[in-house]
Write an enzyme that holds these catalytic residues in place. Sequence first.
Site, PDB file in Angstrom:
ATOM      1  N   ASN A   9      29.542  51.590  95.755  1.00  0.00           N
ATOM      2  CA  ASN A   9      29.206  50.386  94.988  1.00  0.00           C
ATOM      3  C   ASN A   9      30.519  49.670  94.685  1.00  0.00           C
ATOM      4  O   ASN A   9      31.272  50.103  93.820  1.00  0.00           O
ATOM      5  CB  ASN A   9      28.474  50.802  93.707  1.00  0.00           C
ATOM      6  CG  ASN A   9      28.204  49.634  92.782  1.00  0.00           C
ATOM      7  OD1 ASN A   9      28.332  48.476  93.191  1.00  0.00           O
ATOM      8  ND2 ASN A   9      27.834  49.930  91.554  1.00  0.00           N
ATOM      9  N   LYS A  11      30.971  46.828  93.365  1.00  0.00           N
ATOM     10  CA  LYS A  11      30.909  46.004  92.146  1.00  0.00           C
ATOM     11  C   LYS A  11      31.559  44.624  92.404  1.00  0.00           C
ATOM     12  O   LYS A  11      31.461  44.115  93.519  1.00  0.00           O
ATOM     13  CB  LYS A  11      31.557  46.757  90.977  1.00  0.00           C
ATOM     14  CG  LYS A  11      30.966  48.171  90.822  1.00  0.00           C
ATOM     15  CD  LYS A  11      31.380  48.875  89.566  1.00  0.00           C
ATOM     16  CE  LYS A  11      30.755  50.265  89.553  1.00  0.00           C
ATOM     17  NZ  LYS A  11      31.027  51.009  88.338  1.00  0.00           N
ATOM     18  N   HIS A  94      21.362  49.542  87.858  1.00  0.00           N
ATOM     19  CA  HIS A  94      22.687  50.087  87.565  1.00  0.00           C
ATOM     20  C   HIS A  94      22.990  49.904  86.072  1.00  0.00           C
ATOM     21  O   HIS A  94      22.607  48.892  85.472  1.00  0.00           O
ATOM     22  CB  HIS A  94      23.756  49.393  88.417  1.00  0.00           C
ATOM     23  CG  HIS A  94      25.079  50.071  88.307  1.00  0.00           C
ATOM     24  ND1 HIS A  94      25.937  49.833  87.270  1.00  0.00           N
ATOM     25  CD2 HIS A  94      25.667  51.025  89.066  1.00  0.00           C
ATOM     26  CE1 HIS A  94      27.005  50.603  87.402  1.00  0.00           C
ATOM     27  NE2 HIS A  94      26.858  51.339  88.485  1.00  0.00           N
ATOM     28  N   GLU A  96      25.477  48.965  84.498  1.00  0.00           N
ATOM     29  CA  GLU A  96      26.156  47.715  84.114  1.00  0.00           C
ATOM     30  C   GLU A  96      25.159  46.569  84.040  1.00  0.00           C
ATOM     31  O   GLU A  96      25.292  45.673  83.206  1.00  0.00           O
ATOM     32  CB  GLU A  96      27.300  47.426  85.103  1.00  0.00           C
ATOM     33  CG  GLU A  96      28.479  48.361  84.863  1.00  0.00           C
ATOM     34  CD  GLU A  96      29.280  48.728  86.091  1.00  0.00           C
ATOM     35  OE1 GLU A  96      29.226  48.015  87.102  1.00  0.00           O
ATOM     36  OE2 GLU A  96      29.968  49.771  86.034  1.00  0.00           O
ATOM     37  N   GLU A 166      23.223  58.473  86.824  1.00  0.00           N
ATOM     38  CA  GLU A 166      24.550  58.007  86.456  1.00  0.00           C
ATOM     39  C   GLU A 166      24.713  58.036  84.940  1.00  0.00           C
ATOM     40  O   GLU A 166      24.366  57.067  84.258  1.00  0.00           O
ATOM     41  CB  GLU A 166      24.757  56.582  86.966  1.00  0.00           C
ATOM     42  CG  GLU A 166      24.688  56.483  88.476  1.00  0.00           C
ATOM     43  CD  GLU A 166      25.599  55.378  88.980  1.00  0.00           C
ATOM     44  OE1 GLU A 166      26.434  55.664  89.829  1.00  0.00           O
ATOM     45  OE2 GLU A 166      25.484  54.249  88.488  1.00  0.00           O
ATOM     46  N   GLY A 172      33.256  54.899  85.486  1.00  0.00           N
ATOM     47  CA  GLY A 172      34.503  54.151  85.384  1.00  0.00           C
ATOM     48  C   GLY A 172      35.411  54.654  84.271  1.00  0.00           C
ATOM     49  O   GLY A 172      36.399  54.004  83.922  1.00  0.00           O
ATOM     50  N   SER A 212      32.491  58.568  88.183  1.00  0.00           N
ATOM     51  CA  SER A 212      33.848  59.102  88.388  1.00  0.00           C
ATOM     52  C   SER A 212      33.912  60.215  89.439  1.00  0.00           C
ATOM     53  O   SER A 212      34.663  61.177  89.283  1.00  0.00           O
ATOM     54  CB  SER A 212      34.446  59.589  87.064  1.00  0.00           C
ATOM     55  OG  SER A 212      34.545  58.505  86.153  1.00  0.00           O
TER      56      SER A 212
HETATM   57  P1  PGA Z   1      32.645  55.054  89.155  1.00  0.00           P
HETATM   58  O1  PGA Z   1      31.311  54.166  89.205  1.00  0.00           O
HETATM   59  O2  PGA Z   1      32.598  55.962  90.361  1.00  0.00           O
HETATM   60  O3  PGA Z   1      33.771  54.084  89.178  1.00  0.00           O
HETATM   61  O4  PGA Z   1      32.565  55.852  87.880  1.00  0.00           O
HETATM   62  C1  PGA Z   1      30.090  54.717  89.602  1.00  0.00           C
HETATM   63  C2  PGA Z   1      29.032  53.648  89.564  1.00  0.00           C
HETATM   64  O5  PGA Z   1      29.055  52.801  88.674  1.00  0.00           O
HETATM   65  O6  PGA Z   1      28.139  53.605  90.436  1.00  0.00           O
END
Ligand code: PGA
Length: 250
Positions: A9, A11, A94, A96, A166, A172, A212
């Site tokens: 992803n 983003k 997601h 976010e 997640e 993140g 992460s």
């Molecule tokens: P990250 O994001 O690997 O940077 O923690 C995962 C995601 O949001 O799908």
Amino acid sequence: MRRKIVAGNWKMNNDLKETIDLINDLKQNLGNVDVKVLIAPSFPFLKTAVDQVGDHSIEVISQNINDNKSGAFTGEVSIDMLKSIGINTTLIGHSERRAIYNEDDVLLFKKINIALKSNMDIIFCFGEELKDRKSNSHFDVVKSQLDNTVMKLESSSWKNIVLAYEPVWAIGTGETASAEQAQEIHEFVRNYISEKFNSEVADNISILYGGSVKPSNAVEIFDKKDVDGGLIGGAALKAHDFIEIIKANS
Ligand code: PGA
């Protein structure tokens, strides 16, 4: 059939040149892997990404869709637009999108339905926040997120769905759920699907872990029996790291 999957992803990262360079790097260095690899670049570069991937097995997917077919929705992107450039899979829900853009279960269920109606496959994301884990309500939160959305579908729809657990506190942040914490939720979800539908649906659903994931922890996480792969954010922006993670799942 349950598949090993690693999805990147991207983003809101990578401009046109960076998108092309990253795809070329992946194509040159991935080699033969027994893992379905997906990448989700930003909307403006999806067509370029599809062209750049060409006949390679990497699949380009969308990070989001609108819940309407077409019309006066300024700034939004429809499924038909995506399908017309060869995109057949999308992320939905997601964290976010949920947290920053207030997407709730009602809206997410609308998105799921319009996607399925349009023959678009879905990676549906869910997961608890830190406060939920601290108050030991993470199982309830996850259950309710699923009850309000995918659990309302017919069992025949599940072949078009992949789930991605997640935990929001691990996205993140550099903080990863332990392999045991991931396995615990994945197993809970698979058992719950079996209870609500049947063991065939539960056995066939791929459940990815996201939050992460990096080359240094991927093997341990993917080794768990109910973890079928990963949804990768930050580490998907570097070809070398992303390929290491993909190989950790093969
Ligand atoms: P990250 O994001 O690997 O940077 O923690 C995962 C995601 O949001 O799908």
